[in-house]
Write an enzyme that holds these catalytic residues in place. Structure first.
Site, PDB file in Angstrom:
ATOM      1  N   HIS A 205     189.474  11.056  14.187  1.00 58.40           N
ATOM      2  CA  HIS A 205     188.986  12.398  13.873  1.00 58.40           C
ATOM      3  C   HIS A 205     188.667  13.188  15.137  1.00 58.40           C
ATOM      4  O   HIS A 205     189.034  14.344  15.236  1.00 58.40           O
ATOM      5  CB  HIS A 205     187.800  12.397  12.913  1.00 58.40           C
ATOM      6  CG  HIS A 205     188.103  11.749  11.611  1.00 58.40           C
ATOM      7  ND1 HIS A 205     188.970  12.305  10.701  1.00 58.40           N
ATOM      8  CD2 HIS A 205     187.682  10.589  11.074  1.00 58.40           C
ATOM      9  CE1 HIS A 205     189.062  11.521   9.651  1.00 58.40           C
ATOM     10  NE2 HIS A 205     188.292  10.455   9.855  1.00 58.40           N
TER      11      HIS A 205
ATOM     12  N   ALA B  36     177.288   3.447  12.672  1.00 61.30           N
ATOM     13  CA  ALA B  36     177.218   4.901  12.613  1.00 61.30           C
ATOM     14  C   ALA B  36     175.799   5.371  12.905  1.00 61.30           C
ATOM     15  O   ALA B  36     174.826   4.796  12.421  1.00 61.30           O
ATOM     16  CB  ALA B  36     177.672   5.383  11.240  1.00 61.30           C
TER      17      ALA B  36
END
Length: 194
Positions: free
Chosen positions: A89, A153
């Site tokens: 991404h 994350a």
């Protein structure tokens, strides 16, 4: 292999690494044309070559800043990135000047390999081979992240992480896996700690 051929072979490896690691990627052409993380790595590789030539440091920084404007990924041309890096991404990834990244590393969007001080010298992380850094994670300072480690994350890592371990939380807590324990996506995927 000559330098130009080696350069093109490295770019091809980056392309194939993205195609291999992203289950959404269908073709190499799609990856080559539509993956900003790949474009950022390619621009870095050019800027890094320039960075080591006398008189080309300013143009190297301009290449890196142009890539940042186009891709949302900021990679300092002085950083040392290994082979087959995949930035998934891309948007918001930052890699500082003294960062060192091993081979076969995956960085997800919003991850930072940053510094904790404004002093000169080694101030950014070193990542071993096969490291995965989850979305939004911050790895700060001259810490060592061992081979095969995973950063969850949004974790904030400010201390070394041993090879094969998982670091999650703020500040990150390290969970060690036994070396003989196989990877289990249901248990070991850092994304489950979001």
């Amino acid at each position: 292999m000559s330098a130009p051929l080696h350069f093109w072979a490295t770019l091809r490896e980056d392309l194939e690494a993205a195609r291999h690691r992203d289950p959404a990627a269908r073709t190499l052409l799609e990856v080559a044309l539509g993956y900003p993380g790949v474009h950022a790595v390619w621009a870095y590789r050019l800027a890094h070559l320039m960075w080591h030539e006398p008189g080309l440091r300013l143009p190297a920084r301009l290449v890196s800043q142009t890539a940042r404007a186009l891709t949302g990924v900021e990679i300092h041309p002085g950083a040392r990135l290994g082979r087959r890096l995949f930035i998934d991404h891309g948007m918001g990834v930052v890699i500082g000047e003294t960062a060192e990244v091993g081979d076969d590393v995956v960085l997800f969007h919003g991850s930072t390999l940053g510094g904790k001080s404004m002093r000169r010298g080694k101030r950014h992380p070193t990542l071993g081979d096969g490291v995965v850094v989850g979305a939004g994670a911050k790895v700060l300072g001259p810490v060592w992240i061992g081979d095969g480690a995973q950063i969850g994350a949004n974790a904030v890592v400010i201390q070394d992480v041993p090879a094969g371990a998982i670091a999650v939380g703020v500040p990150a807590v390290v969970r060690r896996r036994a070396p003989e324990t196989p990877f289990d996506v249901e248990v070991d995927d850092p994304a489950i700690y979001i």
